[in-house]
Scaffold this motif. Structure first.
Motif, PDB file in Angstrom:
ATOM      1  N   LYS A 243      10.574  11.659  -5.089  1.00 34.23           N
ATOM      2  CA  LYS A 243      10.677  11.328  -3.608  1.00 34.23           C
ATOM      3  C   LYS A 243      10.077  12.793  -3.036  1.00 34.23           C
ATOM      4  O   LYS A 243       9.136  12.977  -2.141  1.00 34.23           O
ATOM      5  CB  LYS A 243      11.711  11.010  -3.203  1.00 34.23           C
ATOM      6  N   ASP A 244      10.835  14.083  -3.575  1.00 30.80           N
ATOM      7  CA  ASP A 244      10.370  15.299  -2.883  1.00 30.80           C
ATOM      8  C   ASP A 244       8.970  15.849  -2.877  1.00 30.80           C
ATOM      9  O   ASP A 244       8.466  16.340  -2.044  1.00 30.80           O
ATOM     10  CB  ASP A 244      11.469  16.174  -3.173  1.00 30.80           C
ATOM     11  N   GLN A 245       8.524  15.534  -4.360  1.00 31.20           N
ATOM     12  CA  GLN A 245       7.105  15.956  -4.856  1.00 31.20           C
ATOM     13  C   GLN A 245       6.169  15.150  -3.822  1.00 31.20           C
ATOM     14  O   GLN A 245       5.403  15.902  -3.063  1.00 31.20           O
ATOM     15  CB  GLN A 245       6.915  15.654  -6.069  1.00 31.20           C
ATOM     16  N   LEU A 246       6.432  13.880  -3.494  1.00 34.51           N
ATOM     17  CA  LEU A 246       5.379  13.144  -2.604  1.00 34.51           C
ATOM     18  C   LEU A 246       5.630  13.657  -1.342  1.00 34.51           C
ATOM     19  O   LEU A 246       4.495  13.338  -0.560  1.00 34.51           O
ATOM     20  CB  LEU A 246       5.687  11.457  -2.830  1.00 34.51           C
ATOM     21  N   ALA A 247       6.843  13.622  -0.863  1.00 35.91           N
ATOM     22  CA  ALA A 247       6.870  14.309   0.348  1.00 35.91           C
ATOM     23  C   ALA A 247       6.229  15.405   0.843  1.00 35.91           C
ATOM     24  O   ALA A 247       5.585  15.651   2.018  1.00 35.91           O
ATOM     25  CB  ALA A 247       8.501  14.364   0.898  1.00 35.91           C
ATOM     26  N   ALA A 248       6.199  16.341  -0.085  1.00 32.00           N
ATOM     27  CA  ALA A 248       5.366  17.715   0.112  1.00 32.00           C
ATOM     28  C   ALA A 248       4.115  17.781  -0.180  1.00 32.00           C
ATOM     29  O   ALA A 248       3.186  18.226   0.703  1.00 32.00           O
ATOM     30  CB  ALA A 248       6.103  18.686  -1.009  1.00 32.00           C
TER      31      ALA A 248
ATOM     32  N   LEU B  14       0.905  -1.082  -0.074  1.00 37.08           N
ATOM     33  CA  LEU B  14      -0.011  -0.150   0.052  1.00 37.08           C
ATOM     34  C   LEU B  14       0.786   1.274  -0.069  1.00 37.08           C
ATOM     35  O   LEU B  14       0.432   2.380  -0.373  1.00 37.08           O
ATOM     36  CB  LEU B  14      -0.954  -0.087   1.241  1.00 37.08           C
ATOM     37  N   LEU B  15       2.105   1.117   0.299  1.00 31.12           N
ATOM     38  CA  LEU B  15       3.156   2.289   0.166  1.00 31.12           C
ATOM     39  C   LEU B  15       3.456   2.832  -1.318  1.00 31.12           C
ATOM     40  O   LEU B  15       3.321   1.766  -2.157  1.00 31.12           O
ATOM     41  CB  LEU B  15       4.424   1.842   0.771  1.00 31.12           C
ATOM     42  N   SER B  16       3.632   4.001  -1.538  1.00 32.40           N
ATOM     43  CA  SER B  16       4.283   4.239  -2.862  1.00 32.40           C
ATOM     44  C   SER B  16       5.379   3.752  -3.175  1.00 32.40           C
ATOM     45  O   SER B  16       6.343   3.794  -2.057  1.00 32.40           O
ATOM     46  CB  SER B  16       4.173   5.871  -2.683  1.00 32.40           C
ATOM     47  N   TYR B  17       5.647   3.362  -4.175  1.00 30.48           N
ATOM     48  CA  TYR B  17       7.172   2.874  -4.655  1.00 30.48           C
ATOM     49  C   TYR B  17       8.007   3.704  -4.470  1.00 30.48           C
ATOM     50  O   TYR B  17       8.904   3.635  -3.939  1.00 30.48           O
ATOM     51  CB  TYR B  17       6.835   2.105  -5.950  1.00 30.48           C
ATOM     52  N   VAL B  18       7.645   4.953  -5.143  1.00 35.90           N
ATOM     53  CA  VAL B  18       8.866   6.116  -5.219  1.00 35.90           C
ATOM     54  C   VAL B  18       9.193   6.471  -3.610  1.00 35.90           C
ATOM     55  O   VAL B  18      10.242   6.628  -3.288  1.00 35.90           O
ATOM     56  CB  VAL B  18       8.271   7.266  -5.942  1.00 35.90           C
ATOM     57  N   ALA B  19       8.111   6.804  -2.764  1.00 28.82           N
ATOM     58  CA  ALA B  19       8.245   7.182  -1.392  1.00 28.82           C
ATOM     59  C   ALA B  19       9.030   6.104  -0.609  1.00 28.82           C
ATOM     60  O   ALA B  19       9.774   6.682   0.364  1.00 28.82           O
ATOM     61  CB  ALA B  19       6.773   7.502  -0.762  1.00 28.82           C
TER      62      ALA B  19
ATOM     63  N   LEU C  71       0.359   7.098  -4.168  1.00 29.28           N
ATOM     64  CA  LEU C  71      -0.743   5.747  -4.483  1.00 29.28           C
ATOM     65  C   LEU C  71       0.089   4.544  -4.343  1.00 29.28           C
ATOM     66  O   LEU C  71       1.281   4.525  -4.650  1.00 29.28           O
ATOM     67  CB  LEU C  71      -1.397   6.048  -6.084  1.00 29.28           C
ATOM     68  N   GLY C  72      -0.346   3.638  -3.765  1.00 29.66           N
ATOM     69  CA  GLY C  72       0.171   2.120  -3.744  1.00 29.66           C
ATOM     70  C   GLY C  72      -0.223   1.256  -4.543  1.00 29.66           C
ATOM     71  O   GLY C  72      -0.564   1.851  -5.741  1.00 29.66           O
ATOM     72  N   ALA C  73      -0.390   0.061  -4.551  1.00 27.64           N
ATOM     73  CA  ALA C  73      -0.614  -1.130  -5.404  1.00 27.64           C
ATOM     74  C   ALA C  73      -1.932  -0.842  -5.941  1.00 27.64           C
ATOM     75  O   ALA C  73      -2.928  -0.251  -5.582  1.00 27.64           O
ATOM     76  CB  ALA C  73      -0.129  -2.287  -4.531  1.00 27.64           C
ATOM     77  N   PRO C  74      -2.300  -1.566  -7.012  1.00 27.45           N
ATOM     78  CA  PRO C  74      -3.485  -1.641  -7.688  1.00 27.45           C
ATOM     79  C   PRO C  74      -4.258  -2.628  -7.173  1.00 27.45           C
ATOM     80  O   PRO C  74      -3.882  -3.801  -6.365  1.00 27.45           O
ATOM     81  CB  PRO C  74      -3.334  -1.919  -9.210  1.00 27.45           C
ATOM     82  N   SER C  75      -5.644  -2.707  -7.078  1.00 32.57           N
ATOM     83  CA  SER C  75      -6.387  -3.566  -6.798  1.00 32.57           C
ATOM     84  C   SER C  75      -6.333  -4.749  -7.506  1.00 32.57           C
ATOM     85  O   SER C  75      -5.904  -4.786  -8.744  1.00 32.57           O
ATOM     86  CB  SER C  75      -8.138  -2.981  -6.530  1.00 32.57           C
ATOM     87  N   THR C  76      -7.138  -6.171  -7.062  1.00 30.15           N
ATOM     88  CA  THR C  76      -7.037  -7.172  -7.782  1.00 30.15           C
ATOM     89  C   THR C  76      -8.097  -6.826  -9.170  1.00 30.15           C
ATOM     90  O   THR C  76      -7.642  -7.555 -10.195  1.00 30.15           O
ATOM     91  CB  THR C  76      -7.600  -8.219  -6.915  1.00 30.15           C
ATOM     92  N   THR C  77      -9.085  -5.997  -8.646  1.00 26.50           N
ATOM     93  CA  THR C  77      -9.732  -5.828  -9.909  1.00 26.50           C
ATOM     94  C   THR C  77      -9.198  -5.082 -11.068  1.00 26.50           C
ATOM     95  O   THR C  77      -9.247  -5.328 -12.166  1.00 26.50           O
ATOM     96  CB  THR C  77     -11.077  -5.030  -9.573  1.00 26.50           C
TER      97      THR C  77
END
Length: 326
Positions: A214-219, A189-194, A225-231
């Motif tokens: 990384k800096d954009q998401l920190a700000a 559920l964690l953002s890959y980049v972050a 966004l984390g992983a996609p749903s199974t759907t």
């Protein structure tokens, strides 16, 4: 279409001044966000950027800078379920869509907004990753663009030999047993980049670009966004299969991918482009998934190639004396 001002994070690293953002409401009632920039002088046309899964308008600030410097207006979208667009599940960390074709409602809203904003014609599209799947369907269904480009397009999803059978079972059986809104095994559920270090990342070889993300998401953590749903996974696999069964459109096309691509299926890209009359495939030696965010000596020539393709499309548009109808 009624356009309302939307938040635009001009103060984030890598975002050039002069951009604006608007809320758009799709025909099925989902609110998405469109950001756009214009060049200082007359525009050759407009580049419509179709981002990948997890991405958002401001991530493409450097692309906006590159294309406006070359005389193009530039626009990018937050698809449903990501960026500042409406998230579709109670857990906003999960990327979700009920049907992959729902993204075409977003495309229709972007096209209508481009008309209302009088974004300069002709229009061109760049589809990255998931945006490459959305963009290809849109073109096949008549999206009014004069040429197209793709970077690491999701015309197939890469799985290693261990994960492939598990992923397919998860995608096609998970929703049947009530797990459609859950994320697939081994995802996060964690953002890959972050959450990942630069070392051994699968996106870019450029440490400055990776740090910018990384800096954009920190700000602005609401953009993450984390992983996609199974759907989403099931729908994406079905969409890739449908796209690969279609005849290539009669449209000038440039596709660029890294030779070390580890997110989408390289063989699907090669097969599609081998069957695209007038289409060119460029493979970046040792390149990763984000070819527009590779080091300057790599991404600069890619921007030049795309601009040349779009310039030629603009000349054809003028010589034909036609107006592309939305």
């Amino acid at each position: 279409m009624t356009l309302a001002a939307a938040p635009f994070f001009e103060d984030l690293p890598g975002v050039p001044a002069g951009g604006r953002a608007h809320w758009l409401t799709t025909e099925d009632g989902v609110r998405i966000r469109l950001g756009h920039w214009r060049p200082a002088g007359p525009a050759t046309g407009t580049v419509l950027m179709f981002p990948g899964r997890t991405e958002y308008v401001e991530k493409y600030g450097d692309c906006a800078r590159e294309f406006t410097a070359r005389g193009f207006a530039f626009a990018a979208v937050d698809w449903r379920g990501q960026g500042l667009a409406d998230r579709l599940l109670p857990d906003k960390r999960v990327g979700h869509v009920e049907k992959f074709t729902d993204y075409q409602h977003d495309v229709a809203a972007v096209t209508a907004a481009a008309v209302e904003l009088d974004l300069p014609r002709p229009w061109f599209v760049i589809g990255h990753s998931m945006g490459g799947a959305i963009g290809l369907r849109a073109i096949l269904q008549g999206m009014p663009v004069a040429a197209c480009a793709f970077t690491g397009p999701m015309w197939g999803i890469y799985f290693n030999t261990v994960m492939k059978p598990l992923s397919w079972v998860t995608a096609y059986w998970g929703s049947r047993i009530g797990l459609g809104n859950r994320i697939p095994p081994t995802t996060s559920l964690l953002s890959y980049v972050a959450s990942q270090p630069f070392e051994n990342n699968v996106l870019t070889r450029d440490p400055e670009m990776f740090q910018m993300m990384k800096d954009q998401l920190a700000a602005q953590p609401d953009l993450a966004l984390g992983a996609p749903s199974t759907t989403w996974l099931r729908e994406a696999l079905d969409e890739c299969r449908w796209l690969m069964a279609q005849t290539a459109p009669d449209l000038p096309c440039l596709t660029v991918m890294g030779s070390h691509e580890q997110i989408v299926d390289r063989e699907a890209i090669r097969a599609r482009m081998a069957a695209w009359p007038g289409g060119d495939l460029v493979e970046i030696p040792d390149g990763e998934h984000e070819v527009l965010m590779e080091p300057p000596e790599v991404r600069g020539p890619v921007f030049d190639l795309m601009a040349a393709l779009f310039d030629a499309g603009s000349r054809r548009h003028e010589n034909n004396g036609t107006t592309i109808q939305a």
